[in-house]
Design a protein around this motif. Structure first.
Motif, PDB file in Angstrom:
ATOM      1  N   SER A  21      -2.052  21.750 -36.458  1.00 26.70           N
ATOM      2  CA  SER A  21      -1.766  20.736 -37.472  1.00 26.70           C
ATOM      3  C   SER A  21      -0.261  20.559 -37.572  1.00 26.70           C
ATOM      4  O   SER A  21       0.515  21.365 -37.041  1.00 26.70           O
ATOM      5  CB  SER A  21      -2.328  21.158 -38.842  1.00 26.70           C
ATOM      6  N   SER A  22       0.166  19.520 -38.268  1.00 28.38           N
ATOM      7  CA  SER A  22       1.600  19.297 -38.443  1.00 28.38           C
ATOM      8  C   SER A  22       2.246  20.454 -39.198  1.00 28.38           C
ATOM      9  O   SER A  22       3.397  20.825 -38.931  1.00 28.38           O
ATOM     10  CB  SER A  22       1.841  17.979 -39.177  1.00 28.38           C
ATOM     11  N   PHE A  23       1.519  21.041 -40.134  1.00 29.55           N
ATOM     12  CA  PHE A  23       2.061  22.158 -40.914  1.00 29.55           C
ATOM     13  C   PHE A  23       2.246  23.398 -40.039  1.00 29.55           C
ATOM     14  O   PHE A  23       3.249  24.112 -40.152  1.00 29.55           O
ATOM     15  CB  PHE A  23       1.146  22.460 -42.099  1.00 29.55           C
ATOM     16  N   HIS A  24       1.288  23.643 -39.161  1.00 31.76           N
ATOM     17  CA  HIS A  24       1.441  24.734 -38.209  1.00 31.76           C
ATOM     18  C   HIS A  24       2.603  24.464 -37.256  1.00 31.76           C
ATOM     19  O   HIS A  24       3.353  25.383 -36.909  1.00 31.76           O
ATOM     20  CB  HIS A  24       0.152  24.920 -37.404  1.00 31.76           C
ATOM     21  N   ALA A  25       2.740  23.210 -36.820  1.00 33.96           N
ATOM     22  CA  ALA A  25       3.823  22.881 -35.890  1.00 33.96           C
ATOM     23  C   ALA A  25       5.184  23.128 -36.522  1.00 33.96           C
ATOM     24  O   ALA A  25       6.087  23.701 -35.891  1.00 33.96           O
ATOM     25  CB  ALA A  25       3.694  21.428 -35.431  1.00 33.96           C
ATOM     26  N   ALA A  26       5.367  22.683 -37.773  1.00 37.29           N
ATOM     27  CA  ALA A  26       6.639  22.907 -38.455  1.00 37.29           C
ATOM     28  C   ALA A  26       6.912  24.403 -38.605  1.00 37.29           C
ATOM     29  O   ALA A  26       8.048  24.865 -38.403  1.00 37.29           O
ATOM     30  CB  ALA A  26       6.626  22.225 -39.820  1.00 37.29           C
ATOM     31  N   ALA A  27       5.881  25.170 -38.941  1.00 39.68           N
ATOM     32  CA  ALA A  27       6.050  26.612 -39.096  1.00 39.68           C
ATOM     33  C   ALA A  27       6.386  27.276 -37.764  1.00 39.68           C
ATOM     34  O   ALA A  27       7.203  28.205 -37.704  1.00 39.68           O
ATOM     35  CB  ALA A  27       4.787  27.230 -39.686  1.00 39.68           C
ATOM     36  N   GLU A  28       5.761  26.798 -36.679  1.00 39.68           N
ATOM     37  CA  GLU A  28       6.025  27.388 -35.367  1.00 39.68           C
ATOM     38  C   GLU A  28       7.435  27.055 -34.887  1.00 39.68           C
ATOM     39  O   GLU A  28       8.102  27.906 -34.287  1.00 39.68           O
ATOM     40  CB  GLU A  28       4.981  26.907 -34.353  1.00 39.68           C
ATOM     41  N   VAL A  29       7.901  25.843 -35.135  1.00 42.22           N
ATOM     42  CA  VAL A  29       9.290  25.500 -34.805  1.00 42.22           C
ATOM     43  C   VAL A  29      10.229  26.435 -35.549  1.00 42.22           C
ATOM     44  O   VAL A  29      11.167  27.007 -34.961  1.00 42.22           O
ATOM     45  CB  VAL A  29       9.590  24.033 -35.155  1.00 42.22           C
ATOM     46  N   ALA A  30      10.008  26.587 -36.849  1.00 40.21           N
ATOM     47  CA  ALA A  30      10.872  27.455 -37.647  1.00 40.21           C
ATOM     48  C   ALA A  30      10.811  28.897 -37.157  1.00 40.21           C
ATOM     49  O   ALA A  30      11.844  29.573 -37.051  1.00 40.21           O
ATOM     50  CB  ALA A  30      10.472  27.374 -39.119  1.00 40.21           C
ATOM     51  N   ARG A  31       9.627  29.376 -36.840  1.00 40.51           N
ATOM     52  CA  ARG A  31       9.494  30.763 -36.372  1.00 40.51           C
ATOM     53  C   ARG A  31      10.282  30.988 -35.090  1.00 40.51           C
ATOM     54  O   ARG A  31      11.021  31.986 -34.946  1.00 40.51           O
ATOM     55  CB  ARG A  31       8.023  31.095 -36.128  1.00 40.51           C
ATOM     56  N   ARG A  32      10.140  30.064 -34.146  1.00 45.37           N
ATOM     57  CA  ARG A  32      10.844  30.213 -32.875  1.00 45.37           C
ATOM     58  C   ARG A  32      12.361  30.173 -33.067  1.00 45.37           C
ATOM     59  O   ARG A  32      13.093  30.929 -32.416  1.00 45.37           O
ATOM     60  CB  ARG A  32      10.399  29.121 -31.902  1.00 45.37           C
ATOM     61  N   LEU A  33      12.821  29.300 -33.925  1.00 44.39           N
ATOM     62  CA  LEU A  33      14.260  29.189 -34.129  1.00 44.39           C
ATOM     63  C   LEU A  33      14.813  30.383 -34.905  1.00 44.39           C
ATOM     64  O   LEU A  33      15.924  30.842 -34.622  1.00 44.39           O
ATOM     65  CB  LEU A  33      14.591  27.872 -34.821  1.00 44.39           C
ATOM     66  N   GLY A  61       4.989  19.139 -43.426  1.00 43.92           N
ATOM     67  CA  GLY A  61       4.748  19.159 -41.981  1.00 43.92           C
ATOM     68  C   GLY A  61       5.916  18.667 -41.166  1.00 43.92           C
ATOM     69  O   GLY A  61       5.760  18.343 -39.988  1.00 43.92           O
ATOM     70  N   ALA A  62       7.097  18.615 -41.763  1.00 43.02           N
ATOM     71  CA  ALA A  62       8.319  18.202 -41.075  1.00 43.02           C
ATOM     72  C   ALA A  62       9.305  19.355 -41.056  1.00 43.02           C
ATOM     73  O   ALA A  62       9.256  20.251 -41.909  1.00 43.02           O
ATOM     74  CB  ALA A  62       8.935  16.982 -41.763  1.00 43.02           C
ATOM     75  N   PHE A  81      17.841  14.819 -32.028  1.00 41.01           N
ATOM     76  CA  PHE A  81      16.697  14.654 -31.128  1.00 41.01           C
ATOM     77  C   PHE A  81      15.468  14.580 -32.017  1.00 41.01           C
ATOM     78  O   PHE A  81      15.087  15.566 -32.643  1.00 41.01           O
ATOM     79  CB  PHE A  81      16.602  15.824 -30.151  1.00 41.01           C
ATOM     80  N   GLY A  82      14.850  13.398 -32.116  1.00 42.37           N
ATOM     81  CA  GLY A  82      13.765  13.169 -33.059  1.00 42.37           C
ATOM     82  C   GLY A  82      12.399  13.124 -32.399  1.00 42.37           C
ATOM     83  O   GLY A  82      12.252  12.640 -31.276  1.00 42.37           O
ATOM     84  N   ALA A  83      11.392  13.621 -33.110  1.00 46.50           N
ATOM     85  CA  ALA A  83      10.014  13.626 -32.627  1.00 46.50           C
ATOM     86  C   ALA A  83       9.094  13.680 -33.836  1.00 46.50           C
ATOM     87  O   ALA A  83       9.547  13.637 -34.977  1.00 46.50           O
ATOM     88  CB  ALA A  83       9.774  14.815 -31.698  1.00 46.50           C
ATOM     89  N   HIS A  84       7.787  13.771 -33.608  1.00 49.88           N
ATOM     90  CA  HIS A  84       6.859  13.878 -34.738  1.00 49.88           C
ATOM     91  C   HIS A  84       5.800  14.937 -34.489  1.00 49.88           C
ATOM     92  O   HIS A  84       5.451  15.241 -33.343  1.00 49.88           O
ATOM     93  CB  HIS A  84       6.239  12.529 -35.103  1.00 49.88           C
ATOM     94  N   SER A  85       5.282  15.493 -35.585  1.00 44.91           N
ATOM     95  CA  SER A  85       4.400  16.656 -35.534  1.00 44.91           C
ATOM     96  C   SER A  85       2.918  16.326 -35.663  1.00 44.91           C
ATOM     97  O   SER A  85       2.075  17.203 -35.453  1.00 44.91           O
ATOM     98  CB  SER A  85       4.782  17.632 -36.652  1.00 44.91           C
ATOM     99  N   ASP A  86       2.584  15.092 -36.044  1.00 42.31           N
ATOM    100  CA  ASP A  86       1.176  14.745 -36.263  1.00 42.31           C
ATOM    101  C   ASP A  86       0.589  14.052 -35.047  1.00 42.31           C
ATOM    102  O   ASP A  86       1.322  13.550 -34.180  1.00 42.31           O
ATOM    103  CB  ASP A  86       1.018  13.861 -37.499  1.00 42.31           C
ATOM    104  N   PHE A 259       9.340  14.912 -37.664  1.00 39.27           N
ATOM    105  CA  PHE A 259       8.753  14.256 -38.832  1.00 39.27           C
ATOM    106  C   PHE A 259       7.232  14.301 -38.775  1.00 39.27           C
ATOM    107  O   PHE A 259       6.628  14.355 -37.701  1.00 39.27           O
ATOM    108  CB  PHE A 259       9.198  12.793 -38.906  1.00 39.27           C
ATOM    109  N   ASP A 260       6.619  14.216 -39.936  1.00 42.53           N
ATOM    110  CA  ASP A 260       5.164  14.092 -40.043  1.00 42.53           C
ATOM    111  C   ASP A 260       4.799  12.615 -40.220  1.00 42.53           C
ATOM    112  O   ASP A 260       5.657  11.756 -40.438  1.00 42.53           O
ATOM    113  CB  ASP A 260       4.665  14.914 -41.229  1.00 42.53           C
ATOM    114  N   HIS A 261       3.517  12.306 -40.091  1.00 45.66           N
ATOM    115  CA  HIS A 261       2.912  11.021 -40.470  1.00 45.66           C
ATOM    116  C   HIS A 261       3.384   9.826 -39.650  1.00 45.66           C
ATOM    117  O   HIS A 261       3.226   8.685 -40.082  1.00 45.66           O
ATOM    118  CB  HIS A 261       3.153  10.741 -41.974  1.00 45.66           C
ATOM    119  N   GLU A 262       3.917  10.069 -38.451  1.00 46.33           N
ATOM    120  CA  GLU A 262       4.295   8.935 -37.596  1.00 46.33           C
ATOM    121  C   GLU A 262       3.074   8.097 -37.223  1.00 46.33           C
ATOM    122  O   GLU A 262       3.166   6.869 -37.126  1.00 46.33           O
ATOM    123  CB  GLU A 262       4.996   9.443 -36.339  1.00 46.33           C
ATOM    124  N   GLU A 263       1.935   8.751 -37.032  1.00 50.06           N
ATOM    125  CA  GLU A 263       0.736   8.035 -36.586  1.00 50.06           C
ATOM    126  C   GLU A 263       0.142   7.135 -37.661  1.00 50.06           C
ATOM    127  O   GLU A 263      -0.733   6.316 -37.374  1.00 50.06           O
ATOM    128  CB  GLU A 263      -0.323   9.032 -36.109  1.00 50.06           C
TER     129      GLU A 263
END
Length: 426
Positions: A21-33, A61-62, A81-86, A259-263
């Motif tokens: 999910s977008s929330f997991h993606a944001a958390a995983e980005v933060a964890r890796r960084l 989720g962002a 560098f911009g992208a989206h999580s959803d 960002f979230d909610h791009e879709e």
């Protein structure tokens, strides 16, 4: 296939599996960084007020992350560098435990514009956030739980002549057997998160394909996975930023903006049309002592690379593509162009992108739509409009966009990361 590209694809498979999910993606980005030495900041706390440092902040989720060089001034520009999580799919409705005729089903609503038929006959997970009675948030991932079983050909002899699903009646997945009155889907999900279902006060839960990403094909050229739109770009950005952080001494601030909610249009507090990016940039500039003139000078010196997937030419549907400009998997990232500014690329942005590709030793392709097939849009025009930052739209070519499982080129995934690294550091 080069070993670096294969290793990158394997890491992307891990990243997608950790980000249903977008929330997991944001958390995983933060964890890796954080593992790479970044410091997590809270939006409700004071931020450092001197140059230097690497930071990450999550809003729902962002997630935004950035590296400030020690020599940064109030007018230092930012490279985003911009992208989206959803991703398109299904979202759990209120009162989600449904069913009939001895089947337990999940009440879901269509999120974005998925290829509905691609979700049939796949094992699906439910994933997202649960908000508890004390206001805390926990992430939940059910593991393989649901399936949308297709009607057998014997019961629909015309299915191969065109299958159209009723978006209400025929998209409610099964998750068990029994009577809905004696079952509780939220309790099932709460159990996977280790919390008491009675404590749930709210939830944002979506579906995702349970299968892992996979490299395959002649010479290992293909990578198939769910959520490549747009976790392929998110992963490229986080790998590039983490790699650039050590010894960072560029004349700009390097930033990853997810960002979230791009879709569904980006019009939320965690979407590209919301205030998140502008708020964080302003706080960074204030920490460097910027006045209004210096803030505007910094924005004028800034760039945004909006990275999202685009269409590869399809060998079975060549007439859907431009007859001349035909990007294909395995030939490099794409520069996305649209006369009506559905993409933000202009001549200045194209020249800059081609320069960053040259710096990275990567070939780039151009993408433009067939005049009879209007293209979608990205976060690029939104960011350019909100902030006035020069923006260029790019990505990787894929097939099966908005399918439950999309198809990319292994080398393109690695090449996009290499260009992102050059963009951050040169």
């Amino acid at each position: 296939m080069p070993a670096d590209a294969l290793a990158h694809a394997a890491d992307l498979a891990d990243f997608v599996a950790a980000s249903p999910s977008s929330f997991h993606a944001a958390a995983e980005v933060a964890r890796r960084l954080v593992d790479a030495g970044f410091t997590t900041l809270g939006e409700d706390a004071a931020w450092p007020d001197q140059p230097g440092g690497r930071f990450v902040v999550v809003r729902d989720g962002a997630v935004l992350a950035w590296v400030v060089p020690g020599g940064a001034t109030a007018a230092t520009g930012i490279r985003i560098f911009g992208a989206h999580s959803d991703s398109p799919g299904f979202k759990l409705k209120p009162q989600p435990t449904t069913g009939k005729l001895g089947w337990l089903q999940a009440g879901v609503e269509i999120y974005g514009g998925p290829l509905l038929n691609s979700w049939l006959d796949r094992e699906l997970v439910l994933a997202g956030r649960l908000v508890l009675d004390d206001g805390s948030t926990v992430l939940a991932d059910s593991g393989p739980l649901l399936r949308l079983p297709q009607l057998a050909i014997h019961l629909d002899r015309e299915a191969n002549n065109g299958l159209a699903l009723n978006k209400q009646a025929q998209t409610q997945p099964v998750w068990g057997l029994g009577e809905s009155e004696s079952a509780d889907l939220l309790a099932e999900l709460a159990g996977s998160a280790g919390v008491d279902a009675a404590r749930i006060r709210g939830y944002d839960i979506v579906t995702a394909d349970a299968a892992r990403g996979l490299v395959f094909g002649h010479d290992d050229v293909f990578f198939a996975s769910g959520r490549l739109d747009d976790l392929a770009s998110v992963h490229a950005g986080v790998v590039a930023l983490a790699g650039a952080a050590d010894g960072f001494d560029a004349d700009h601030i390097a930033m990853l903006a997810v960002f979230d909610h791009e879709e569904v249009g980006s019009g939320t507090r965690s979407g590209a049309a919301g205030p998140f990016l502008a708020d964080v940039i302003e706080r960074i500039q204030l920490s460097l002592g910027a006045d209004r003139e210096q803030q505007l000078r910094a924005l004028a010196a800034s760039w945004c690379v909006s990275s999202d997937v685009g269409h590869s030419v399809h060998p079975n549907y060549a007439d859907k593509h431009d007859p001349v400009v035909q990007p294909v998997l395995g030939s490099g990232p794409i520069l996305k162009i649209n006369a009506n500014q559905r993409y933000a690329t202009d001549a200045v942005g194209a020249a800059a992108w081609n320069g960053w590709c040259a710096d990275a030793g990567v070939s780039s392709q151009e993408f433009v739509s067939n005049n009879t097939v209007p293209c979608g849009s990205t976060i690029g025009p939104i960011t350019a409009t909100r902030l006035g930052i020069r923006t260029v739209d790019v990505g990787i070519p894929i097939l099966s966009m908005h399918s439950a499982r999309e198809l990319a080129g292994v080398s393109d995934l690695w090449d996009l990361t290499r260009v992102a690294a050059a963009y951050f550091t040169r």
